[in-house]
Structures are given as C-alpha cells and as structure tokens.
Design a protein around this motif. Structure first.
Motif, PDB file in Angstrom:
ATOM      1  N   GLY A 132       0.789  -1.224   0.000  1.00 10.21           N
ATOM      2  CA  GLY A 132       0.000   0.000   0.000  1.00 10.21           C
ATOM      3  C   GLY A 132       0.815   1.264   0.000  1.00 10.21           C
ATOM      4  O   GLY A 132       0.266   2.369  -0.004  1.00 10.21           O
ATOM      5  N   SER A 133       2.137   1.128  -0.010  1.00  8.16           N
ATOM      6  CA  SER A 133       3.011   2.293  -0.034  1.00  8.16           C
ATOM      7  C   SER A 133       2.955   2.979  -1.390  1.00  8.16           C
ATOM      8  O   SER A 133       2.512   2.396  -2.389  1.00  8.16           O
ATOM      9  N   THR A 134       3.404   4.226  -1.445  1.00 11.74           N
ATOM     10  CA  THR A 134       3.420   4.962  -2.713  1.00 11.74           C
ATOM     11  C   THR A 134       4.399   4.352  -3.696  1.00 11.74           C
ATOM     12  O   THR A 134       4.270   4.546  -4.908  1.00 11.74           O
ATOM     13  N   GLU A 135       5.377   3.614  -3.188  1.00 11.86           N
ATOM     14  CA  GLU A 135       6.356   2.950  -4.051  1.00 11.86           C
ATOM     15  C   GLU A 135       6.650   1.561  -3.492  1.00 11.86           C
ATOM     16  O   GLU A 135       6.982   1.412  -2.323  1.00 11.86           O
ATOM     17  N   ILE A 136       6.486   0.557  -4.329  1.00  9.55           N
ATOM     18  CA  ILE A 136       6.802  -0.804  -3.915  1.00  9.55           C
ATOM     19  C   ILE A 136       8.291  -1.038  -4.165  1.00  9.55           C
ATOM     20  O   ILE A 136       8.742  -1.089  -5.301  1.00  9.55           O
ATOM     21  N   ARG A 137       9.043  -1.153  -3.100  1.00  5.53           N
ATOM     22  CA  ARG A 137      10.482  -1.363  -3.224  1.00  5.53           C
ATOM     23  C   ARG A 137      10.765  -2.790  -3.681  1.00  5.53           C
ATOM     24  O   ARG A 137       9.916  -3.685  -3.552  1.00  5.53           O
ATOM     25  N   GLU A 138      11.962  -2.987  -4.179  1.00  5.68           N
ATOM     26  CA  GLU A 138      12.334  -4.312  -4.663  1.00  5.68           C
ATOM     27  C   GLU A 138      12.199  -5.361  -3.567  1.00  5.68           C
ATOM     28  O   GLU A 138      11.679  -6.453  -3.787  1.00  5.68           O
ATOM     29  N   LYS A 139      12.644  -5.027  -2.352  1.00  6.56           N
ATOM     30  CA  LYS A 139      12.564  -6.008  -1.270  1.00  6.56           C
ATOM     31  C   LYS A 139      11.119  -6.309  -0.888  1.00  6.56           C
ATOM     32  O   LYS A 139      10.805  -7.431  -0.483  1.00  6.56           O
ATOM     33  N   ASP A 140      10.221  -5.329  -1.049  1.00 12.84           N
ATOM     34  CA  ASP A 140       8.811  -5.565  -0.762  1.00 12.84           C
ATOM     35  C   ASP A 140       8.197  -6.509  -1.795  1.00 12.84           C
ATOM     36  O   ASP A 140       7.392  -7.381  -1.450  1.00 12.84           O
ATOM     37  N   GLN A 141       8.568  -6.325  -3.052  1.00 11.26           N
ATOM     38  CA  GLN A 141       8.084  -7.209  -4.099  1.00 11.26           C
ATOM     39  C   GLN A 141       8.566  -8.635  -3.862  1.00 11.26           C
ATOM     40  O   GLN A 141       7.803  -9.596  -3.987  1.00 11.26           O
ATOM     41  N   LEU A 142       9.836  -8.774  -3.503  1.00 17.76           N
ATOM     42  CA  LEU A 142      10.379 -10.102  -3.235  1.00 17.76           C
ATOM     43  C   LEU A 142       9.736 -10.730  -2.015  1.00 17.76           C
ATOM     44  O   LEU A 142       9.470 -11.939  -1.985  1.00 17.76           O
ATOM     45  N   ASP A 143       9.468  -9.912  -0.988  1.00 20.45           N
ATOM     46  CA  ASP A 143       8.778 -10.421   0.203  1.00 20.45           C
ATOM     47  C   ASP A 143       7.394 -10.943  -0.164  1.00 20.45           C
ATOM     48  O   ASP A 143       6.971 -12.012   0.299  1.00 20.45           O
ATOM     49  N   PHE A 144       6.683 -10.194  -0.987  1.00 20.12           N
ATOM     50  CA  PHE A 144       5.346 -10.606  -1.416  1.00 20.12           C
ATOM     51  C   PHE A 144       5.401 -11.949  -2.142  1.00 20.12           C
ATOM     52  O   PHE A 144       4.626 -12.870  -1.846  1.00 20.12           O
ATOM     53  N   GLU A 145       6.324 -12.075  -3.087  1.00 20.75           N
ATOM     54  CA  GLU A 145       6.433 -13.309  -3.858  1.00 20.75           C
ATOM     55  C   GLU A 145       6.833 -14.483  -2.973  1.00 20.75           C
ATOM     56  O   GLU A 145       6.394 -15.621  -3.189  1.00 20.75           O
ATOM     57  N   ARG A 146       7.643 -14.213  -1.971  1.00 23.34           N
ATOM     58  CA  ARG A 146       8.137 -15.268  -1.085  1.00 23.34           C
ATOM     59  C   ARG A 146       7.066 -15.725  -0.100  1.00 23.34           C
ATOM     60  O   ARG A 146       6.959 -16.914   0.215  1.00 23.34           O
ATOM     61  N   ILE A 147       6.255 -14.784   0.391  1.00 19.97           N
ATOM     62  CA  ILE A 147       5.296 -15.103   1.444  1.00 19.97           C
ATOM     63  C   ILE A 147       3.959 -15.596   0.902  1.00 19.97           C
ATOM     64  O   ILE A 147       3.245 -16.347   1.567  1.00 19.97           O
ATOM     65  N   LEU A 148       3.597 -15.192  -0.303  1.00 21.10           N
ATOM     66  CA  LEU A 148       2.283 -15.548  -0.848  1.00 21.10           C
ATOM     67  C   LEU A 148       1.978 -17.040  -0.737  1.00 21.10           C
ATOM     68  O   LEU A 148       0.857 -17.402  -0.328  1.00 21.10           O
ATOM     69  N   PRO A 149       2.905 -17.943  -1.055  1.00 22.02           N
ATOM     70  CA  PRO A 149       2.578 -19.369  -0.936  1.00 22.02           C
ATOM     71  C   PRO A 149       2.300 -19.819   0.499  1.00 22.02           C
ATOM     72  O   PRO A 149       1.719 -20.893   0.706  1.00 22.02           O
ATOM     73  N   HIS A 150       2.703 -19.019   1.472  1.00 20.69           N
ATOM     74  CA  HIS A 150       2.502 -19.387   2.869  1.00 20.69           C
ATOM     75  C   HIS A 150       1.185 -18.848   3.440  1.00 20.69           C
ATOM     76  O   HIS A 150       0.865 -19.134   4.599  1.00 20.69           O
ATOM     77  N   LEU A 151       0.444 -18.071   2.650  1.00 15.94           N
ATOM     78  CA  LEU A 151      -0.837 -17.534   3.104  1.00 15.94           C
ATOM     79  C   LEU A 151      -1.952 -18.523   2.828  1.00 15.94           C
ATOM     80  O   LEU A 151      -2.001 -19.141   1.761  1.00 15.94           O
ATOM     81  N   ILE A 152      -2.866 -18.657   3.767  1.00 15.03           N
ATOM     82  CA  ILE A 152      -4.041 -19.488   3.523  1.00 15.03           C
ATOM     83  C   ILE A 152      -5.060 -18.664   2.741  1.00 15.03           C
ATOM     84  O   ILE A 152      -4.901 -17.449   2.577  1.00 15.03           O
ATOM     85  N   GLY A 153      -6.115 -19.318   2.288  1.00 12.88           N
ATOM     86  CA  GLY A 153      -7.070 -18.674   1.402  1.00 12.88           C
ATOM     87  C   GLY A 153      -7.660 -17.388   1.943  1.00 12.88           C
ATOM     88  O   GLY A 153      -7.696 -16.365   1.246  1.00 12.88           O
ATOM     89  N   GLU A 154      -8.105 -17.394   3.192  1.00 13.15           N
ATOM     90  CA  GLU A 154      -8.756 -16.203   3.729  1.00 13.15           C
ATOM     91  C   GLU A 154      -7.755 -15.058   3.920  1.00 13.15           C
ATOM     92  O   GLU A 154      -8.127 -13.883   3.823  1.00 13.15           O
ATOM     93  N   GLU A 155      -6.501 -15.375   4.154  1.00  9.35           N
ATOM     94  CA  GLU A 155      -5.476 -14.326   4.268  1.00  9.35           C
ATOM     95  C   GLU A 155      -5.217 -13.681   2.905  1.00  9.35           C
ATOM     96  O   GLU A 155      -5.104 -12.450   2.807  1.00  9.35           O
ATOM     97  N   ARG A 156      -5.141 -14.494   1.866  1.00 10.23           N
ATOM     98  CA  ARG A 156      -4.967 -13.953   0.514  1.00 10.23           C
ATOM     99  C   ARG A 156      -6.173 -13.115   0.106  1.00 10.23           C
ATOM    100  O   ARG A 156      -6.027 -12.044  -0.493  1.00 10.23           O
ATOM    101  N   GLN A 157      -7.369 -13.595   0.434  1.00  8.21           N
ATOM    102  CA  GLN A 157      -8.581 -12.869   0.078  1.00  8.21           C
ATOM    103  C   GLN A 157      -8.638 -11.516   0.789  1.00  8.21           C
ATOM    104  O   GLN A 157      -9.015 -10.508   0.187  1.00  8.21           O
ATOM    105  N   TRP A 158      -8.268 -11.499   2.066  1.00  6.23           N
ATOM    106  CA  TRP A 158      -8.292 -10.250   2.807  1.00  6.23           C
ATOM    107  C   TRP A 158      -7.297  -9.253   2.218  1.00  6.23           C
ATOM    108  O   TRP A 158      -7.618  -8.069   2.057  1.00  6.23           O
ATOM    109  N   LEU A 159      -6.097  -9.719   1.898  1.00 12.78           N
ATOM    110  CA  LEU A 159      -5.084  -8.841   1.311  1.00 12.78           C
ATOM    111  C   LEU A 159      -5.556  -8.301  -0.032  1.00 12.78           C
ATOM    112  O   LEU A 159      -5.446  -7.100  -0.304  1.00 12.78           O
ATOM    113  N   SER A 160      -6.101  -9.163  -0.873  1.00 12.52           N
ATOM    114  CA  SER A 160      -6.578  -8.734  -2.186  1.00 12.52           C
ATOM    115  C   SER A 160      -7.707  -7.715  -2.052  1.00 12.52           C
ATOM    116  O   SER A 160      -7.704  -6.672  -2.720  1.00 12.52           O
TER     117      SER A 160
END
Length: 206
Positions: free
Chosen positions: A155-183
């Motif tokens: 939600g930041s004004t700029e998605i930093r490289e480390k934030d993008q990598l964190d997102f890609e790394r953590i997404l598989p560890h989220l359960i369905g309702e966590e992904r839905q809430w984030l989306s």
C-alpha cells in the motif's frame, strides 16, 4: 538533527522481546522480520528491526524506553528528538538509538485503533478487530500477521524491490482467507487496480 539515515546496527528479535515484554502494552514485530517469523526462518538480511504499538499506549512505551534510549521522531524526511512528555498525535515513525552518536537500534511504527478496531491509516475504511492483527511464534514472540504486513508494503506509494520479493516469497505461505483479505484491502485502497491483486487471483486459480 541527525542525518545519518543508513547508520544502523539493529538489535535482534530476541532483544526486542526482552525489552518490550515487561512493558504492559500491546506490541508486535513488524516489517520483514514479521514475515520471516511467520514462516519460521530468516529469508534475507534485515537492515533494521521494526516494532508496532498503538498510539493510545505511547505513554507507557516512551516512559520505559526513555530510561535507556534516545527517541527521535521521523517526519517529513527529517529526524528530531521527541521531547520528554510530548504526545505524538500524528507521528507514525520513530527511530531509537542509545545516544546521539550511536547507530540506530530499532524503529517504532505507531498504529491507530478506534474502540475495538485497528484502523489502516492510508484507507481508513479498512479495519479489523485489533485483537486479530498479530500472531505468535512458538517461543511466544508476537508479530504482525503477514496479510497486514503485506498490505503496509503493497500500500506504499512505491513498492520497493525487497517488498516485491517479500510478497512473492510469502504468498505461498498464506491461507485462502489471508490472501482474500489482502486482495480485498488492496482493491479497496487502489480501486484503479494494483499489480498484486492479479497475482493473488492467478495464484488462487492454480
């Protein structure tokens, strides 16, 4: 006023717990460390250590920390010392060090709540019961739940490289309702669209 923004020697998560456990307030590890605590191991180097707490409990936090630490407010790209007894009504970012010449040790992020709800400051319609925004490691260390931490990153004004990598790394560890809430939260903040929502959607369809 200090300008050595990159002068960091962050304390460890264990040291944060030793420091904050005796303070009678709600608190949690945030930032990249929160995501690593969620999956159970460190995935990358962390340049700082972040802790969140609620604005209405700042007096107890600052009273304890000011005994051994120097507290700086980070506002408009500048760092200035918090005066003794000063109430921070809008400040959200605090940097802490031992003295005016020592490296930065940890960062405090002040978050808000209204009655029983945590309030997301960038889009105040995004809310959640404040008792449901943190989880705990097996050792008992509290951390900000991953879907909330990713919202702060995405939600930041700029998605930093480390934030993008964190997102890609953590997404598989989220359960369905966590992904839905984030989306849903990202769609609420960015009705014009956000790059992560399509990734989450495609992930759900696998």
């Amino acid at each position: 006023m200090r300008t050595d923004y990159s002068n960091w020697t962050p304390i460890t998560v264990a040291e944060v717990r030793d420091l904050f456990d005796p303070i009678p307030v709600w608190w949690a590890i945030a930032g990249g460390w929160a995501l690593d605590l969620h999956i159970g191991h460190q995935t990358r180097k962390h340049s700082d250590t972040d802790i969140v707490f609620f604005r209405d409990e700042q007096e107890a936090v600052f009273d304890r920390l000011s005994q051994d630490w120097l507290i700086y407010k980070a506002e408009s790209g500048k760092l200035s010392v918090r005066e003794p007894g000063e109430y921070l009504a809008t400040t959200k970012d605090i940097w802490v060090c031992k003295d005016e010449n020592s490296p930065w040790a940890f960062q405090l992020m002040i978050i808000d709540r209204e009655q029983d709800e945590w309030v997301y400051r960038r889009e105040r319609s995004i809310r959640r019961n404040w008792t449901d925004i943190r989880a705990f490691t097996t050792e008992g260390t509290p951390y900000l739940k991953p879907e909330l931490q990713l919202l702060y990153k995405g939600g930041s004004t700029e998605i930093r490289e480390k934030d993008q990598l964190d997102f890609e790394r953590i997404l598989p560890h989220l359960i369905g309702e966590e992904r839905q809430w984030l989306s849903f939260s990202l769609q609420t903040q960015f009705p014009q669209g956000h790059p992560w929502t399509e990734v989450i959607k495609s992930y759900r369809s696998r």
